[in-house]
Design an enzyme around this catalytic site. Structure first.
Site, PDB file in Angstrom:
ATOM      1  N   ARG A 140       0.809  -1.146   0.000  1.00 30.14           N
ATOM      2  CA  ARG A 140      -0.043   0.002  -0.121  1.00 30.14           C
ATOM      3  C   ARG A 140       0.859   1.274   0.071  1.00 30.14           C
ATOM      4  NH1 ARG A 140      -4.585  -0.881   3.408  1.00 30.14           N
ATOM      5  NH2 ARG A 140      -5.265  -1.468   1.445  1.00 30.14           N
ATOM      6  N   TYR A 141       1.954   1.371   0.673  1.00 30.79           N
ATOM      7  CA  TYR A 141       2.748   2.521   1.054  1.00 30.79           C
ATOM      8  C   TYR A 141       3.894   2.217  -0.098  1.00 30.79           C
ATOM      9  CZ  TYR A 141       0.155   3.321   5.467  1.00 30.79           C
ATOM     10  OH  TYR A 141      -0.771   3.614   6.231  1.00 30.79           O
ATOM     11  N   ARG A 144       7.210   0.296   1.865  1.00 28.76           N
ATOM     12  CA  ARG A 144       7.124  -0.903   2.748  1.00 28.76           C
ATOM     13  C   ARG A 144       5.855  -1.805   2.333  1.00 28.76           C
ATOM     14  NH1 ARG A 144       5.328   3.749   4.524  1.00 28.76           N
ATOM     15  NH2 ARG A 144       3.817   4.001   6.215  1.00 28.76           N
ATOM     16  N   CYS A 153      -3.509 -17.846  14.741  1.00 27.20           N
ATOM     17  CA  CYS A 153      -2.887 -17.020  16.021  1.00 27.20           C
ATOM     18  C   CYS A 153      -3.438 -18.230  17.092  1.00 27.20           C
ATOM     19  CB  CYS A 153      -4.075 -15.948  16.181  1.00 27.20           C
ATOM     20  SG  CYS A 153      -4.273 -14.897  14.580  1.00 27.20           S
ATOM     21  N   CYS A 157      -8.922 -12.891  18.494  1.00 32.70           N
ATOM     22  CA  CYS A 157      -9.692 -11.624  19.056  1.00 32.70           C
ATOM     23  C   CYS A 157     -11.033 -11.402  18.400  1.00 32.70           C
ATOM     24  CB  CYS A 157      -8.890 -10.447  18.922  1.00 32.70           C
ATOM     25  SG  CYS A 157      -6.940 -10.848  19.125  1.00 32.70           S
ATOM     26  N   CYS A 160     -11.138  -9.006  15.479  1.00 31.36           N
ATOM     27  CA  CYS A 160     -10.029  -9.101  14.614  1.00 31.36           C
ATOM     28  C   CYS A 160     -10.378  -8.341  13.306  1.00 31.36           C
ATOM     29  CB  CYS A 160      -9.844 -10.488  14.210  1.00 31.36           C
ATOM     30  SG  CYS A 160      -8.519 -10.423  13.039  1.00 31.36           S
ATOM     31  N   ARG A 162      -8.846  -9.032  10.530  1.00 35.79           N
ATOM     32  CA  ARG A 162      -8.484 -10.064   9.443  1.00 35.79           C
ATOM     33  C   ARG A 162      -9.392 -11.027   9.557  1.00 35.79           C
ATOM     34  NH1 ARG A 162      -3.017  -8.199   9.536  1.00 35.79           N
ATOM     35  NH2 ARG A 162      -3.081  -6.139   8.665  1.00 35.79           N
ATOM     36  N   ASP A 321     -11.872  -1.160  13.105  1.00 32.28           N
ATOM     37  CA  ASP A 321     -12.271  -1.007  11.724  1.00 32.28           C
ATOM     38  C   ASP A 321     -13.910  -1.629  11.676  1.00 32.28           C
ATOM     39  OD1 ASP A 321      -9.693  -0.225  10.519  1.00 32.28           O
ATOM     40  OD2 ASP A 321      -8.905  -2.133  10.814  1.00 32.28           O
ATOM     41  N   ASP A 358      -7.794   3.695  10.269  1.00 28.97           N
ATOM     42  CA  ASP A 358      -7.412   3.004   8.641  1.00 28.97           C
ATOM     43  C   ASP A 358      -8.542   3.527   7.655  1.00 28.97           C
ATOM     44  OD1 ASP A 358      -5.827   1.571   7.068  1.00 28.97           O
ATOM     45  OD2 ASP A 358      -5.392   0.300   8.850  1.00 28.97           O
ATOM     46  N   LYS A 365      -3.314   4.254   7.122  1.00 30.06           N
ATOM     47  CA  LYS A 365      -3.470   4.982   8.478  1.00 30.06           C
ATOM     48  C   LYS A 365      -3.337   6.433   8.551  1.00 30.06           C
ATOM     49  CE  LYS A 365      -1.129   0.880  10.626  1.00 30.06           C
ATOM     50  NZ  LYS A 365      -0.759   0.222   9.198  1.00 30.06           N
TER      51      LYS A 365
HETATM   52  C1  LIG Z   1      -0.155  -0.798   9.057  1.00 29.28           C
HETATM   53  C2  LIG Z   1       0.685  -1.043   7.654  1.00 29.28           C
HETATM   54  C3  LIG Z   1       1.814  -0.767   7.352  1.00 29.28           C
HETATM   55  C4  LIG Z   1       2.734  -0.141   8.402  1.00 29.28           C
HETATM   56  O1  LIG Z   1       2.363   1.006   8.579  1.00 29.28           O
HETATM   57  P1  LIG Z   1       3.515   2.049   9.593  1.00 29.28           P
HETATM   58  O2  LIG Z   1       2.656   3.207   9.697  1.00 29.28           O
HETATM   59  O3  LIG Z   1       4.748   2.056   8.908  1.00 29.28           O
HETATM   60  O4  LIG Z   1       3.431   1.131  10.775  1.00 29.28           O
HETATM   61  C5  LIG Z   1       2.340  -1.146   6.003  1.00 29.28           C
HETATM   62  N1  LIG Z   1       1.628  -1.697   5.188  1.00 29.28           N
HETATM   63  C6  LIG Z   1       0.165  -1.921   5.364  1.00 29.28           C
HETATM   64  C7  LIG Z   1      -0.923  -2.445   4.287  1.00 29.28           C
HETATM   65  C8  LIG Z   1      -0.406  -1.460   6.831  1.00 29.28           C
HETATM   66  O5  LIG Z   1      -1.686  -1.754   7.113  1.00 29.28           O
HETATM   67  S1  SF4 Z   2      -6.287  -9.254  16.059  1.00 27.83           S
HETATM   68 FE1  SF4 Z   2      -6.672 -11.142  14.453  1.00 27.83          FE
HETATM   69  S2  SF4 Z   2      -4.742 -11.392  13.493  1.00 27.83           S
HETATM   70 FE2  SF4 Z   2      -4.387 -10.127  15.501  1.00 27.83          FE
HETATM   71  S3  SF4 Z   2      -4.242 -11.844  17.046  1.00 27.83           S
HETATM   72 FE3  SF4 Z   2      -6.263 -11.292  17.142  1.00 27.83          FE
HETATM   73  S4  SF4 Z   2      -7.149 -12.657  15.752  1.00 27.83           S
HETATM   74 FE4  SF4 Z   2      -4.855 -12.825  15.234  1.00 27.83          FE
END
Ligand SMILES: *Cc1c(COP(=O)(O)O)cnc(C)c1O
Ligand code: SF4
Length: 395
Positions: A140-141, A144, A153, A157, A160, A162, A321, A358, A365
């Site tokens: 995305r960025y 990174r 996991c 949670c 979560c 995801r 989210d 997000d 973010k």
């Molecule tokens: C959170 C995230 C990152 C890392 O973001 P930082 O602000 O550098 O910690 C990188 N890629 C994705 C897709 C993210 O959601």
């Molecule tokens: S938030 Fe989701 S990915 Fe993170 S530890 Fe909890 S269940 Fe696992």
């Protein structure tokens, strides 16, 4: 417990020490106080594979440890098809058996409220799947990437983000599945930072994790690696000397740990964080703002203070989210801004994380917080400080 096990973690060490009574209504239990665990050998209890294998997966097992409400019973039945329920025995000892509002209980025990889909909720609110150029990768960025290393996991949670991916599905955790992701990172010289998350990458076996760290750190333009994990909180037994020695080899490696409530910071958790900190690994925290769990400023402040004491630098507080089935956890954004207002100035700067939303649909973010700029004209800023006093800064 016999003193012969002095080199392992004793039941006494499991106990909570930090939290004042107004935050903790009832102290966590020693595992021997729980009938189904009373005969467990401390060496087994300390074995992370034992903990994983004995996770609580069913209503019947859980009802031997805590008194379930009908909302929880219905929620557990429904959870089988979606985000699984799995609770480590360690985490179960921290749950208040009588209080359905216990912050650790609400994070781990499904309720029927998860079946309610809120008006703006999505399956993939951060549009991670759309920004995926290779399997298991989100780019995305510019500089990174996020590598989703596993779907598993230690504990799931209930909030979560995801939940579309994670759970006890069948996908195996072998290192070859990262081939396409590693090729993509190799061929993209702008990527200097790889965040390994999931699921929880510290749930991978040592060999699989090491292979992944080795391939990534061997890429010349990758300057550092990060792990996003909740294991020091949900399964601190996973932080073994062997693991720490592996992680140490891939320095600079930073770790972000998901913490939501001061009650999570037990002596046992502190031991895990100490081992990581003493290996020279910088530790940060990530917290999800959750209704009824950490949405009061004094609880959030207490959490940040306890994190500093175990050498974890508060990094982010996330607005929860809009993922499907999490409406009961979401607070207004104003609640997060108010928490930031009550932190900045009133406590050490190191204890103040960044509150972010997000951007739904893949915006990344976005930092938000109280506004300290009252007005701005040429060469002049009118500012307020944390107490609301007004100052003019001339450029
Ligand atoms: C959170 C995230 C990152 C890392 O973001 P930082 O602000 O550098 O910690 C990188 N890629 C994705 C897709 C993210 O959601
Ligand atoms: S938030 Fe989701 S990915 Fe993170 S530890 Fe909890 S269940 Fe696992």
């Amino acid at each position: 417990m016999s003193p012969a096990n002095a080199n392992t973690v004793t039941a006494e060490n499991q106990q909570q020490v930090f939290i004042p009574p107004q935050i903790l209504r009832r102290a966590p239990r020693d595992y021997q106080q729980i009938d189904i665990y009373k005969d467990i050998n401390p060496l087994d209890w300390e074995d992370w594979h034992w903990q994983l294998k004995h996770r609580i997966r069913s209503k019947d097992e859980l009802s031997e440890i805590i008194k379930l409400t009908s909302e929880e019973e219905k929620g557990i039945n429904k959870a089988s098809g979606r985000l699984s329920m799995a609770i480590t025995p360690y985490w179960a000892t921290l749950i208040d058996p009588e209080d359905p509002e216990c912050p650790l209980r609400r994070q781990s025990v499904p309720t029927i409220a998860e079946s309610v889909i809120g008006p703006h909720e999505m399956t993939d609110p951060c549009a991670e799947d759309r920004d995926s150029p290779a399997r298991h990768l989100v780019h995305r960025y510019p500089d990174r990437v996020l590598l989703l290393a596993t779907e598993h996991c230690a504990m799931y949670c209930r909030h979560c983000t995801r939940r579309r991916l994670v759970g006890e599905h069948s996908e195996s955790d072998s290192s070859s599945k990262f081939d396409a992701a590693i090729e993509y990172i190799k061929s993209n010289r702008k990527i200097r930072d790889v965040l390994i998350s999931g699921g929880d990458p510290l749930i991978l076996e040592d060999e699989v994790l090491e292979e992944l760290l080795k391939s990534l750190s061997g890429i010349s333009h990758v300057e550092f690696l990060r792990l996003g994990t909740r294991v020091p909180v949900t399964l601190p037994q996973r932080i073994t000397e062997k693991l720490v020695n592996i992680l140490k080899k891939y320095s600079p490696l930073w770790i972000s740990i998901h913490f939501n409530h001061p009650k999570e910071i037990t002596k046992r958790c502190k031991i895990a964080c100490d081992m990581l900190a003493e290996a020279g690994i910088p530790l940060g925290s990530q917290t999800v703002l959750l209704k009824g769990i950490n949405d009061r400023p004094y609880i959030m402040k207490k959490l940040m203070h306890e994190l500093i004491k175990i050498r974890v630098r508060p990094y982010y507080i996330y607005q929860c989210d809009p993922v499907r089935g999490t409406q009961h956890f979401r607070t207004p954004v104003a609640c997060g801004i108010n928490i930031m207002e009550k932190l900045r100035g009133y406590t050490s700067g190191y204890a103040v994380p960044t509150y972010v939303v997000d951007g739904p649909g893949g915006g990344g973010k976005i930092p938000i917080g109280p506004n300290y700029i009252l007005s701005q004209a040429k060469g002049k800023y009118v500012l307020r400080n944390y107490k609301g006093k007004i100052y003019t800064y001339l450029e």
